[in-house]
Design a protein around this motif. Structure first.
Motif, PDB file in Angstrom:
ATOM      1  N   GLY A 566      92.097  32.000  35.265  1.00  0.00           N
ATOM      2  CA  GLY A 566      92.764  30.841  35.302  1.00  0.00           C
ATOM      3  C   GLY A 566      91.965  29.743  34.629  1.00  0.00           C
ATOM      4  O   GLY A 566      92.315  28.591  34.699  1.00  0.00           O
ATOM      5  N   CYS A 567      90.969  30.019  33.911  1.00  0.00           N
ATOM      6  CA  CYS A 567      89.942  29.134  33.469  1.00  0.00           C
ATOM      7  C   CYS A 567      90.821  28.381  32.100  1.00  0.00           C
ATOM      8  O   CYS A 567      91.036  29.036  30.993  1.00  0.00           O
ATOM      9  N   PRO A 568      91.393  27.004  32.213  1.00  0.00           N
ATOM     10  CA  PRO A 568      91.961  26.544  30.977  1.00  0.00           C
ATOM     11  C   PRO A 568      91.132  26.732  29.692  1.00  0.00           C
ATOM     12  O   PRO A 568      91.747  26.402  28.605  1.00  0.00           O
ATOM     13  N   LYS A 569      89.789  26.701  29.664  1.00  0.00           N
ATOM     14  CA  LYS A 569      89.010  26.716  28.445  1.00  0.00           C
ATOM     15  C   LYS A 569      88.598  28.156  27.835  1.00  0.00           C
ATOM     16  O   LYS A 569      87.957  28.223  27.197  1.00  0.00           O
ATOM     17  N   GLN A 570      89.119  29.226  28.608  1.00  0.00           N
ATOM     18  CA  GLN A 570      88.724  30.466  28.322  1.00  0.00           C
ATOM     19  C   GLN A 570      87.023  30.565  28.035  1.00  0.00           C
ATOM     20  O   GLN A 570      86.825  31.033  27.092  1.00  0.00           O
ATOM     21  N   ILE A 571      86.368  30.067  29.219  1.00  0.00           N
ATOM     22  CA  ILE A 571      85.085  30.410  28.991  1.00  0.00           C
ATOM     23  C   ILE A 571      84.505  31.838  29.604  1.00  0.00           C
ATOM     24  O   ILE A 571      85.103  32.258  30.487  1.00  0.00           O
ATOM     25  N   GLY A 572      83.285  32.129  28.808  1.00  0.00           N
ATOM     26  CA  GLY A 572      83.130  33.643  28.948  1.00  0.00           C
ATOM     27  C   GLY A 572      82.279  33.448  30.063  1.00  0.00           C
ATOM     28  O   GLY A 572      80.979  33.810  30.199  1.00  0.00           O
ATOM     29  N   ILE A 573      82.835  33.255  31.230  1.00  0.00           N
ATOM     30  CA  ILE A 573      81.948  32.764  32.409  1.00  0.00           C
ATOM     31  C   ILE A 573      80.751  34.015  33.063  1.00  0.00           C
ATOM     32  O   ILE A 573      79.457  33.807  32.829  1.00  0.00           O
ATOM     33  N   HIS A 574      81.264  35.208  33.111  1.00  0.00           N
ATOM     34  CA  HIS A 574      80.464  36.184  33.474  1.00  0.00           C
ATOM     35  C   HIS A 574      79.483  36.687  32.680  1.00  0.00           C
ATOM     36  O   HIS A 574      78.262  36.901  32.985  1.00  0.00           O
ATOM     37  N   ALA A 610      81.679  23.775  26.916  1.00  0.00           N
ATOM     38  CA  ALA A 610      83.260  23.482  26.790  1.00  0.00           C
ATOM     39  C   ALA A 610      83.857  23.341  28.014  1.00  0.00           C
ATOM     40  O   ALA A 610      84.995  22.786  28.322  1.00  0.00           O
ATOM     41  N   CYS A 611      83.066  23.487  29.205  1.00  0.00           N
ATOM     42  CA  CYS A 611      83.604  23.097  30.620  1.00  0.00           C
ATOM     43  C   CYS A 611      84.062  21.916  30.937  1.00  0.00           C
ATOM     44  O   CYS A 611      83.318  21.026  30.634  1.00  0.00           O
ATOM     45  N   ILE A 612      85.290  21.732  31.287  1.00  0.00           N
ATOM     46  CA  ILE A 612      85.651  20.286  31.880  1.00  0.00           C
ATOM     47  C   ILE A 612      85.597  20.106  33.298  1.00  0.00           C
ATOM     48  O   ILE A 612      86.238  19.158  33.569  1.00  0.00           O
ATOM     49  N   ARG A 613      84.874  21.054  33.971  1.00  0.00           N
ATOM     50  CA  ARG A 613      84.747  20.985  35.396  1.00  0.00           C
ATOM     51  C   ARG A 613      85.932  20.704  36.156  1.00  0.00           C
ATOM     52  O   ARG A 613      85.892  20.057  37.115  1.00  0.00           O
ATOM     53  N   CYS A 614      86.864  21.404  35.722  1.00  0.00           N
ATOM     54  CA  CYS A 614      88.333  21.336  36.720  1.00  0.00           C
ATOM     55  C   CYS A 614      87.917  22.010  37.904  1.00  0.00           C
ATOM     56  O   CYS A 614      88.737  21.727  38.986  1.00  0.00           O
ATOM     57  N   GLY A 615      87.086  22.823  38.027  1.00  0.00           N
ATOM     58  CA  GLY A 615      86.690  23.545  39.478  1.00  0.00           C
ATOM     59  C   GLY A 615      87.773  24.831  39.766  1.00  0.00           C
ATOM     60  O   GLY A 615      87.504  25.336  40.772  1.00  0.00           O
ATOM     61  N   LYS A 616      88.748  24.983  38.950  1.00  0.00           N
ATOM     62  CA  LYS A 616      89.634  26.105  39.048  1.00  0.00           C
ATOM     63  C   LYS A 616      89.035  27.626  39.808  1.00  0.00           C
ATOM     64  O   LYS A 616      89.309  28.238  40.515  1.00  0.00           O
ATOM     65  N   CYS A 617      87.740  27.593  38.793  1.00  0.00           N
ATOM     66  CA  CYS A 617      87.186  28.994  38.783  1.00  0.00           C
ATOM     67  C   CYS A 617      86.501  29.151  40.158  1.00  0.00           C
ATOM     68  O   CYS A 617      86.578  30.301  40.757  1.00  0.00           O
ATOM     69  N   GLU A 618      86.121  27.963  40.783  1.00  0.00           N
ATOM     70  CA  GLU A 618      85.187  28.268  41.932  1.00  0.00           C
ATOM     71  C   GLU A 618      86.333  28.483  43.229  1.00  0.00           C
ATOM     72  O   GLU A 618      85.523  29.025  44.153  1.00  0.00           O
ATOM     73  N   ILE A 627      79.845  27.801  40.080  1.00  0.00           N
ATOM     74  CA  ILE A 627      80.147  27.984  38.743  1.00  0.00           C
ATOM     75  C   ILE A 627      79.856  26.759  37.570  1.00  0.00           C
ATOM     76  O   ILE A 627      79.018  26.857  36.897  1.00  0.00           O
ATOM     77  N   ARG A 628      80.318  25.521  38.138  1.00  0.00           N
ATOM     78  CA  ARG A 628      80.256  24.455  37.223  1.00  0.00           C
ATOM     79  C   ARG A 628      78.832  24.141  36.906  1.00  0.00           C
ATOM     80  O   ARG A 628      78.322  23.753  35.759  1.00  0.00           O
ATOM     81  N   ASP A 629      77.854  23.996  38.062  1.00  0.00           N
ATOM     82  CA  ASP A 629      76.607  23.803  37.978  1.00  0.00           C
ATOM     83  C   ASP A 629      75.851  24.635  37.088  1.00  0.00           C
ATOM     84  O   ASP A 629      75.002  24.191  36.173  1.00  0.00           O
ATOM     85  N   GLU A 630      75.994  25.710  37.447  1.00  0.00           N
ATOM     86  CA  GLU A 630      75.347  27.086  36.628  1.00  0.00           C
ATOM     87  C   GLU A 630      75.604  26.998  35.332  1.00  0.00           C
ATOM     88  O   GLU A 630      74.715  27.405  34.493  1.00  0.00           O
ATOM     89  N   LEU A 631      76.818  26.443  35.047  1.00  0.00           N
ATOM     90  CA  LEU A 631      77.353  26.671  33.491  1.00  0.00           C
ATOM     91  C   LEU A 631      76.613  25.698  32.759  1.00  0.00           C
ATOM     92  O   LEU A 631      76.124  25.651  31.675  1.00  0.00           O
ATOM     93  N   ALA A 632      76.235  24.491  33.556  1.00  0.00           N
ATOM     94  CA  ALA A 632      75.718  23.333  32.873  1.00  0.00           C
ATOM     95  C   ALA A 632      74.289  23.664  32.490  1.00  0.00           C
ATOM     96  O   ALA A 632      73.555  23.363  31.546  1.00  0.00           O
TER      97      ALA A 632
END
Ligand code: SF4
Ligand code: SF4
Length: 640
Positions: A566-574, A610-618, A627-632
């Motif tokens: 669901g990430c709107p920015k298609q961030i490669g989180i894992h 590129a994260c916009i901190r929308c929080g959908k991932c969490e 996730i947002r803090d770890e990405l930062a």
């Protein structure tokens, strides 16, 4: 497949025979004795649960033909019936009895071969690795239980003559000569009761696994068997004394040979390869170019010490690694003095089948090797595998193998065990696999070193190990890990622990080390020249080091990828978290940055910044990661 269910069916089958008959009773006891020995060998070999079950079922059924032989002929003699062939007919012939024991047909080939060949004079001509392994296990287990039988049972029962008669008889010259020369005895050469007795004793020459030889030594089988009866004929007594010394020496020396990889048991694919291979991907550099003179010195030193395996790839140093291999190795040494491996990366820029195929010929030309000893489809897994399928590189390489341009065909892979299992199931013709295995990643859920290794072994494939030092990170571990290793052995380098861990695994062709300078090479040579596998105590040290690594702070991401859907920015989180963990756990900034780049833009995903901190991932993360803090944090450490 379930051993306990198979055992119930076996017991019902036995109800059709006279369990009170001495010979039938002996065979039943023997069958369960072989089951026990198979379990011991499979356990010591560290086989997967599936292979352990399989070894147990083969042991249970290996002598199934014997019961009919006894009913019809009341004899074990081979001229009355070939009990192994009869067993195969019973199980796999018209009656198809095997389905009663094992409902699935997945393992039919392995079971059939192991039973058919379990009593052959010699084991030759089996090309499938897994079939060969199980054929060897059942032969060893059968012989080990025979030690028990020959120690416990009456001579009258298994030799047809009382012990006194045996001990008075002579050994015929041919049998004596073969026994003392380390050869098994042909049935047709046995004449006297002593000949028969000696033929059972020299079974030890035919054992396949170090585990089996260990069992022989631990139980003192050689001495106990030889001293079971007095030898009343003086000449026979002298021969038996000589044979005892010969067998004891054989068992102890065979064990050492297996450790050193010089024995049939440790040869894979017919090769006799020392356990250290030279990876030509991190060669010494002179500016942007490979330092040819220093590389040459290292190659000379490596060969001088008796090592021979070199591993390059089409893509290493943009092809320069292959070209340097030609200069320093191929052009300077006879072709049979070394083994050369290279790899084809169909996913790396080939736009069509022709371009992918051309990579093979380019490697052949660049190296000037004439043929490749080992050739690999390079780096299968994830989205890369489909290129080899789309361009049908599998069949292209099989054809090159038929032409003699490839001696052994396999693949390297960076993916999880499930993907490996799928590929090996679809491509049983692959002879070996090259895997990333090191002690720190052994239980890592992102890498699955152990599971991948077990999957390869389950398919009977030998393994070439890459990255045993985890790209160099285990050579310079954090203080806490260093202390554990130094406390155990102040003289051993951290790399030596890592490489010896990898080389101690069963079924390993060789362990690749990407050596960059002579100092690293000398260190590697110092402990790999006379390689000794890790002892039990040393394995415990490795476990403590691994536990220490696991205790370091780590983002507990399981790579489930729910967050990314669901990430709107298609961030490669894992993938970002994997790279960041590499940084926090191993302090390997450059490796982490490389991985970060590959796991984001390299695979079509956006970076952490590129994260916009929308929080959908969490909202969907089952691990409740911030996730947002770890990405930062990851962006700050690994970008820029
Ligand atoms: S918070 Fe960032 S990573 Fe998470 S879904 Fe939104 S944009 Fe993607
Ligand atoms: S949802 Fe959580 S555990 Fe799963 S990949 Fe994303 S961050 Fe990792």
């Amino acid at each position: 497949m379930d051993f306990d269910s198979a055992k119930q069916v076996f017991e019902k089958y036995l109800d059709g025979y006279d369990r009170e008959n001495d010979k039938v009773r002996l065979k039943i006891v023997h069958t369960y004795g072989v089951v026990e020995q198979s379990a011991a060998i499979a356990g010591r070999l560290g086989l997967s649960q599936e292979d352990k079950e399989l070894a147990g079922i083969i042991a249970l059924l290996h002598d199934i033909g014997r019961f009919e032989q006894l009913r019809r002929f009341d004899s074990f003699l081979p001229d009355t019936m070939d009990h192994a062939s009869y067993g195969v007919e019973l199980l796999f012939g018209k009656q198809g009895m095997i389905r009663r024991f094992v409902p699935e047909d997945t393992w039919d080939g392995v079971i059939r071969t192991a039973i058919a060949r379990h009593s052959d004079f010699a084991l030759e001509g089996i090309t499938d690795g897994r079939e060969l392994m199980h054929a060897r296990i059942i032969r060893d287990a059968d012989k080990l239980d025979n030690c028990r039988v020959k120690l416990e049972d009456d001579f009258e029962t298994f030799l047809g003559a009382p012990a006194e008669e045996v001990s008075l008889s002579a050994i015929t010259p041919k049998v004596r000569e073969d026994a003392l020369a380390g050869r098994s005895i042909l049935s047709s050469d046995r004449v006297t009761p002593m000949d028969y007795w000696v033929s059972y004793l020299v079974y030890f020459y035919d054992l396949n696994y170090r585990a089996s030889l260990d069992i022989v030594e631990e139980n003192d089988y050689v001495r106990r068997l030889i001293h079971r009866i007095p030898y009343l004929d003086p000449d026979t007594g002298r021969v038996m004394e000589e044979l005892e010394n010969r067998l004891i020496k054989y068992v102890s020396e065979a064990k050492k040979r297996i450790v050193k990889g010089e024995d049939k048991m440790e040869k894979y694919l017919g090769e006799n390869i020392p356990k250290l291979g030279f990876g030509l991907m991190r060669l010494p550099m002179d500016g942007e170019k490979i330092d040819v003179a220093r590389t040459q010195e290292m190659v000379d030193r490596f060969l001088e010490e008796g090592f021979c395996y070199f591993d390059t790839a089409y893509g290493y140093n943009d092809g320069e690694s292959e070209a340097v291999a030609k200069k320093v190795l191929v052009d300077r040494y006879p072709r049979d003095r070394f083994l050369l491996a290279t790899k084809l990366p169909a996913w790396a820029g080939a736009k069509n089948r022709e371009e992918a195929e051309r990579m093979f010929y380019t490697s052949l030309e660049r190296t000037g090797a004439g043929y490749f000893d080992f050739y690999l489809l390079h780096n299968l897994g994830q989205e890369r595998t489909r290129f080899f399928d789309d361009y049908d590189i599998w069949n292209f390489l099989k054809e090159r193998k038929k032409e003699g341009l490839i001696r052994h065909l396999g693949f390297s892979m960076h993916d999880k065990a499930e993907a490996l299992d799928r590929i090996l199931t679809e491509h049983p013709e692959m002879e070996f696999v090259q895997l990333q295995i090191n002690y720190a990643d052994w239980e890592d859920p992102d890498i699955e070193s152990r599971k991948c290794y077990e999957t390869a072994r389950k398919h009977g494939k030998p393994v070439i190990i890459m990255e045993p030092v985890k790209g160099g990170t285990l050579a310079d571990p954090p203080r806490e890990v260093k202390e554990i290793l130094a406390e155990a052995d102040g003289n051993a380098s951290p790399s030596s622990w890592a490489i010896r861990f990898a080389a101690s695994l069963d079924g390993v062709i060789t362990v690749l080390s990407g050596m960059s300078n002579m100092e690293q090479m000398e260190d590697n040579l110092s402990y790999m020249k006379d390689f000794a596998p890790l002892s039990e105590a040393e394995q415990q040290v490795i476990k403590r080091a691994r536990d220490m690594y696991a205790s370091f702070p780590k983002i507990p991401c399981t790579s489930c990828a729910y967050c990314m859907k669901g990430c709107p920015k298609q961030i490669g989180i894992h993938g970002i978290f994997q790279a960041y963990n590499l940084y926090t756990m191993y302090h390997d900034l450059s490796g982490a940055r490389h991985k970060y780049q590959w796991n984001t833009e390299g695979r079509g995903f956006a970076k952490a910044s590129a994260c916009i901190r929308c929080g959908k991932c969490e909202q969907v993360c089952p691990q409740h990661i911030h996730i947002r803090d770890e990405l930062a944090r990851a962006a700050e450490a690994l970008e820029g």
